[in-house]
Motif scaffolding. Structure first.
Motif, PDB file in Angstrom:
ATOM      1  N   GLY A   1      64.525 -24.996  35.549  1.00 13.52           N
ATOM      2  CA  GLY A   1      63.827 -25.764  34.522  1.00 13.52           C
ATOM      3  C   GLY A   1      64.488 -25.540  33.187  1.00 13.52           C
ATOM      4  O   GLY A   1      65.404 -24.747  33.056  1.00 13.52           O
ATOM      5  N   SER A   2      64.032 -26.223  32.203  1.00 15.17           N
ATOM      6  CA  SER A   2      64.617 -26.115  30.869  1.00 15.17           C
ATOM      7  C   SER A   2      63.908 -25.028  30.080  1.00 15.17           C
ATOM      8  O   SER A   2      62.968 -25.275  29.331  1.00 15.17           O
ATOM      9  CB  SER A   2      64.508 -27.456  30.148  1.00 15.17           C
ATOM     10  N   LYS A   3      64.391 -23.802  30.240  1.00 13.36           N
ATOM     11  CA  LYS A   3      63.779 -22.671  29.554  1.00 13.36           C
ATOM     12  C   LYS A   3      64.766 -21.523  29.424  1.00 13.36           C
ATOM     13  O   LYS A   3      65.767 -21.451  30.124  1.00 13.36           O
ATOM     14  CB  LYS A   3      62.543 -22.198  30.297  1.00 13.36           C
ATOM     15  N   ILE A   4      64.453 -20.639  28.505  1.00  9.64           N
ATOM     16  CA  ILE A   4      65.190 -19.389  28.354  1.00  9.64           C
ATOM     17  C   ILE A   4      64.156 -18.268  28.396  1.00  9.64           C
ATOM     18  O   ILE A   4      62.987 -18.478  28.099  1.00  9.64           O
ATOM     19  CB  ILE A   4      66.028 -19.336  27.052  1.00  9.64           C
ATOM     20  N   CYS A   5      64.599 -17.085  28.775  1.00  4.75           N
ATOM     21  CA  CYS A   5      63.695 -15.945  28.879  1.00  4.75           C
ATOM     22  C   CYS A   5      64.332 -14.721  28.238  1.00  4.75           C
ATOM     23  O   CYS A   5      65.530 -14.487  28.393  1.00  4.75           O
ATOM     24  CB  CYS A   5      63.393 -15.642  30.339  1.00  4.75           C
ATOM     25  N   LEU A   6      63.519 -13.982  27.513  1.00  6.11           N
ATOM     26  CA  LEU A   6      63.923 -12.692  26.971  1.00  6.11           C
ATOM     27  C   LEU A   6      63.058 -11.635  27.644  1.00  6.11           C
ATOM     28  O   LEU A   6      61.869 -11.867  27.893  1.00  6.11           O
ATOM     29  CB  LEU A   6      63.721 -12.639  25.455  1.00  6.11           C
TER      30      LEU A   6
END
Length: 143
Positions: free
Chosen positions: A42-47
């Motif tokens: 999906g269109s996301k980033i994670c920290l």
């Protein structure tokens, strides 16, 4: 003795990394670990609060046709789910994941407003932060 000192200085210079030019370790494989929301495409980033995509996870989604830009991570906290829950995201991230479309690169910056040393992740990869480990203030994604 002078030759030993010169050899040591050369060895140190060989391992030095120019800030903002590298991501210390990233993996574009399929082993996403037990991260929950960032596992699915999906269109996301994670920290992540801890290294190796562990601990509490902060997820930011891209709008349709838009990238992700957060000029200052102040005010964001890690939601429930592991070590770091309730902690500030700013200056508390040890690793990241980029689940954006192919060709989209995630940048994590040392300073607010996308400046200073940085780490980057190409789409589909994840890894530990190096230049911005626990000193991250803004994120930007370019496609």
């Amino acid at each position: 003795m002078k030759k030993i000192a010169s050899a040591f200085a050369l060895a140190v210079a060989a391992v030095a990394v120019v800030p903002g030019t590298a991501f210390a370790s990233h993996d574009s494989g399929t082993s996403w670990g037990d991260t929950g929301r960032c596992e699915q495409a999906g269109s996301k980033i994670c920290l992540y609060y801890n290294s190796n995509q562990a601990g509490a996870e902060f997820v930011s989604y891209a709008g349709v046709g838009h990238g992700i830009e957060i000029p200052n991570l102040a005010g964001y906290t890690y939601p429930g789910g592991g070590a770091g829950t309730g902690q500030a995201v700013k200056n508390n991230s040890a690793s990241a994941a980029n689940r954006m479309s192919p060709g989209c690169t995630l940048y994590v910056y040392y300073n607010s407003n996308y400046s200073g040393a940085s780490d980057y992740l190409s789409s589909g990869s994840h890894g530990n932060l190096y230049n911005t480990y626990n000193n991250n203030a803004s994120i930007n994604q370019f496609c």
